[in-house]
Design a protein around this motif. Structure first.
Motif, PDB file in Angstrom:
ATOM      1  N   LEU A 188      -1.929  -8.601   0.288  1.00 17.88           N
ATOM      2  CA  LEU A 188      -3.081  -9.634   0.013  1.00 17.88           C
ATOM      3  C   LEU A 188      -4.629  -9.061   0.308  1.00 17.88           C
ATOM      4  O   LEU A 188      -5.670  -9.654  -0.590  1.00 17.88           O
ATOM      5  CB  LEU A 188      -2.636 -10.798   0.937  1.00 17.88           C
ATOM      6  N   ASP A 189      -4.831  -8.142   1.091  1.00 18.03           N
ATOM      7  CA  ASP A 189      -5.941  -7.641   1.362  1.00 18.03           C
ATOM      8  C   ASP A 189      -6.611  -6.704   0.146  1.00 18.03           C
ATOM      9  O   ASP A 189      -7.747  -6.798   0.152  1.00 18.03           O
ATOM     10  CB  ASP A 189      -5.998  -6.968   2.599  1.00 18.03           C
ATOM     11  N   ASP A 190      -5.713  -6.024  -0.269  1.00 21.16           N
ATOM     12  CA  ASP A 190      -6.019  -5.006  -1.175  1.00 21.16           C
ATOM     13  C   ASP A 190      -6.085  -5.144  -2.613  1.00 21.16           C
ATOM     14  O   ASP A 190      -6.164  -4.110  -3.424  1.00 21.16           O
ATOM     15  CB  ASP A 190      -5.416  -3.701  -0.821  1.00 21.16           C
ATOM     16  N   THR A 191      -5.257  -6.156  -3.106  1.00 18.23           N
ATOM     17  CA  THR A 191      -5.257  -6.505  -4.400  1.00 18.23           C
ATOM     18  C   THR A 191      -5.421  -8.043  -4.919  1.00 18.23           C
ATOM     19  O   THR A 191      -6.062  -8.903  -3.806  1.00 18.23           O
ATOM     20  CB  THR A 191      -3.516  -6.503  -4.848  1.00 18.23           C
ATOM     21  N   THR A 192      -5.597  -8.326  -6.073  1.00 20.15           N
ATOM     22  CA  THR A 192      -5.908  -9.724  -6.568  1.00 20.15           C
ATOM     23  C   THR A 192      -4.830 -10.625  -6.368  1.00 20.15           C
ATOM     24  O   THR A 192      -4.821 -11.753  -6.502  1.00 20.15           O
ATOM     25  CB  THR A 192      -6.342  -9.651  -7.822  1.00 20.15           C
ATOM     26  N   LEU A 193      -3.793 -10.287  -5.646  1.00 18.25           N
ATOM     27  CA  LEU A 193      -2.722 -11.393  -5.238  1.00 18.25           C
ATOM     28  C   LEU A 193      -2.980 -12.416  -4.343  1.00 18.25           C
ATOM     29  O   LEU A 193      -3.752 -11.911  -3.544  1.00 18.25           O
ATOM     30  CB  LEU A 193      -1.413 -10.516  -4.509  1.00 18.25           C
ATOM     31  N   THR A 194      -2.860 -13.667  -4.684  1.00 20.35           N
ATOM     32  CA  THR A 194      -3.542 -14.768  -3.818  1.00 20.35           C
ATOM     33  C   THR A 194      -1.982 -15.258  -3.277  1.00 20.35           C
ATOM     34  O   THR A 194      -0.789 -14.899  -3.404  1.00 20.35           O
ATOM     35  CB  THR A 194      -3.567 -15.919  -4.894  1.00 20.35           C
ATOM     36  N   PRO A 195      -2.206 -15.801  -2.021  1.00 18.59           N
ATOM     37  CA  PRO A 195      -1.106 -16.401  -1.182  1.00 18.59           C
ATOM     38  C   PRO A 195      -0.191 -17.323  -1.893  1.00 18.59           C
ATOM     39  O   PRO A 195       1.170 -17.057  -1.803  1.00 18.59           O
ATOM     40  CB  PRO A 195      -1.649 -17.223  -0.187  1.00 18.59           C
ATOM     41  N   ASP A 196      -0.890 -17.893  -3.013  1.00 19.81           N
ATOM     42  CA  ASP A 196       0.038 -19.100  -3.593  1.00 19.81           C
ATOM     43  C   ASP A 196       0.852 -18.143  -4.583  1.00 19.81           C
ATOM     44  O   ASP A 196       2.326 -18.530  -4.830  1.00 19.81           O
ATOM     45  CB  ASP A 196      -0.706 -19.889  -4.514  1.00 19.81           C
ATOM     46  N   ARG A 197       0.669 -16.916  -5.286  1.00 24.38           N
ATOM     47  CA  ARG A 197       1.531 -16.319  -6.161  1.00 24.38           C
ATOM     48  C   ARG A 197       2.428 -15.513  -5.343  1.00 24.38           C
ATOM     49  O   ARG A 197       3.446 -15.391  -5.656  1.00 24.38           O
ATOM     50  CB  ARG A 197       0.727 -15.274  -6.713  1.00 24.38           C
TER      51      ARG A 197
END
Length: 349
Positions: free
Chosen positions: A248-257
Motif C-alpha cells: 500500500l505504501d509503495d504502489t498505487t494500490l488502494t485499500p479498497d482494491r
C-alpha cells in the motif's frame, strides 16, 4: 459372440448421444452434500442464484485459515466454510429462508487470506460485507427473489441474537463450523462430525450439547486458540501483514482494491512489487527461517512486534445450561486461554 456396445453413439455411428452431463457443482446442481457434516441441502432459487455471483465465487479463492495455510494443511477455502454454515442452518432451521441467505452471505466481505489482513488501513470485513449486500450483483439477486438487503443485514447483526451471529460468548453455528473444520484439517478431530451433529441442538440461539460432546467442542476451541498463538500462525501472518503494508505504501494500490483481491492476486501483487518480492518468496519457500518469541522484545533486538487482534473462545451450552454452572471444569479450560500471549517478536533467522 458377445454384444458390442459403442459408447460414441447408437449402431456405431461415432456420434455422441446428446444429453445432460451430470454435475455436482454448487449452484448448478440443485442439491449439495456438505462433505464435513454430510448434510444434504436442497438449494432454494435465491441460494442457487447467489452462488453464481462473483462475491460468492471469489470466496473459493480465499483461504479460510489465512496465512497459516503456508505452514499448515488448513488449505480449505472460505467458500467451503460458508457452505458448511449454510448446511448447519439448513439442518437446524430449514424453513428460515432469511437466515439461510444470511448464512451464505455472512463472509462475503473477507479480505484476501481472511483474517490475516483484517484492520489494515481500517479495513473491516463486516463493514465491507454490508456494502456488498447493498450493491449489485448481490442486491439485485436478492430482490429478484423477494428479499431485501436490509433484512439480510439485520439478520447478520448482533440483535436480535441468532444461531448464526450470536455474539454473547456462546457458540454459534458460524464458529461451530470453523472449529470442527479446522480440527479435521489438523487431524485432531476424534469424533465423526456427523456424530457430533447428532448430539447438538439449539437453545437461546446458541449451540447446546451433552456433557461429553461439549468437552470435545471445548477441546477444539482450545486447540484453535493455541494454533492462533503458535509459530504456525504468528510467523506467516506477521510477515504477510508487513508485506501488505509495504504494498500500500509503495504502489498505487488502494485499500479498497486490496480488500477485493483473491489470494492468488495478492501473491501476484507481492511478486510484482520490488519492495515485497524478496520477502514474499522467503515466506513461501524459506518459512523455516522465521523466529518467533512471545512478548515484546527490547527495541535493539532485530525484527518486528506483532499482536493478535483477538482469541476466539466461545462456549457451547451444556444440556441447555451455561457452561460455568453445568461444567465448571470446562469453563476453566476456556478461561485459561486468557493466559496465552497475544504479543510477539518476529524476525528472520
Amino acid at each position: 459372440m458377445g454384444t458390442h456396445i459403442d459408447q460414441d453413439g447408437p449402431q456405431g455411428s461415432g456420434e455422441a448421444v446428446a444429453g445432460p452431463v451430470p454435475t455436482n457443482v454448487v449452484g448448478l446442481s440443485p442439491v449439495f452434500t456438505d462433505p464435513l457434516w454430510r448434510i444434504a441441502v436442497r438449494l432454494t432459487p435465491v441460494e442457487a442464484d447467489l452462488l453464481r455471483t462473483a462475491p460468492l465465487r471469489r470466496l473459493h479463492f480465499v483461504a479460510h485459515g489465512g496465512a497459516s495455510t503456508l505452514s499448515t494443511l488448513q488449505s480449505y477455502s472460505r467458500l467451503e466454510h460458508t457452505l458448511g454454515v449454510l448446511a448447519l442452518v439448513a439442518h437446524f432451521c430449514p424453513e428460515d429462508e432469511l437466515l439461510r441467505v444470511a448464512a451464505l452471505l455472512h463472509d462475503i466481505g473477507h479480505l484476501p487470506l481472511s483474517h490475516t489482513l483484517e484492520g489494515i488501513s481500517g479495513l473491516d470485513h463486516h463493514a465491507i460485507g454490508l456494502r456488498l449486500l447493498r450493491s449489485d450483483p448481490i442486491q439485485s439477486a436478492l430482490e429478484r427473489h423477494g428479499f431485501s438487503a436490509e433484512a439480510v443485514a439485520t439478520a447478520l447483526g448482533v440483535r436480535p441474537p441468532s444461531p448464526l451471529t450470536n455474539r454473547s460468548g456462546l457458540l454459534n453455528l458460524d464458529h461451530l463450523d470453523s472449529y470442527v473444520r479446522s480440527g479435521r484439517a489438523a487431524g485432531r478431530l476424534p469424533v465423526d462430525p456427523a456424530v457430533i451433529l447428532s448430539r447438538l441442538d439449539l437453545r437461546e440461539s446458541a449451540v447446546s450439547a451433552d456433557r461429553g460432546t461439549a468437552a470435545a467442542l471445548v477441546d477444539l476451541v482450545c486447540a484453535e486458540a493455541r494454533l492462533h498463538t503458535s509459530w504456525d500462525n504468528v510467523g506467516p501472518a506477521s510477515v504477510v501483514r508487513r508485506l501488505a503494508g509495504r504494498l500500500l505504501d509503495d504502489t498505487t494500490l488502494t485499500p479498497d482494491r486490496l480488500a477485493r483481491m483473491t489470494d492468488p492476486q495478492l501473491w501476484s501483487a507481492f511478486d510484482s512489487c520490488a519492495a515485497t518480492r524478496a520477502e514474499s518468496a522467503m515466506i513461501r519457500y524459506e518459512l523455516h527461517r522465521l523466529r518467533v518469541t512471545a512478548g515484546r522484545a527490547p527495541g535493539d533486538r532485530p525484527g518486528w512486534d506483532f499482536s493478535l487482534r483477538k482469541i476466539y473462545r466461545s462456549a457451547p451450552l451444556v444440556e441447555g445450561q451455561r457452561i460455568e454452572g453445568a461444567a465448571p471444569e470446562l469453563a476453566a479450560e476456556l478461561d485459561a486461554l486468557a493466559s496465552l500471549s497475544t504479543t510477539f517478536r518476529v524476525w528472520w533467522g
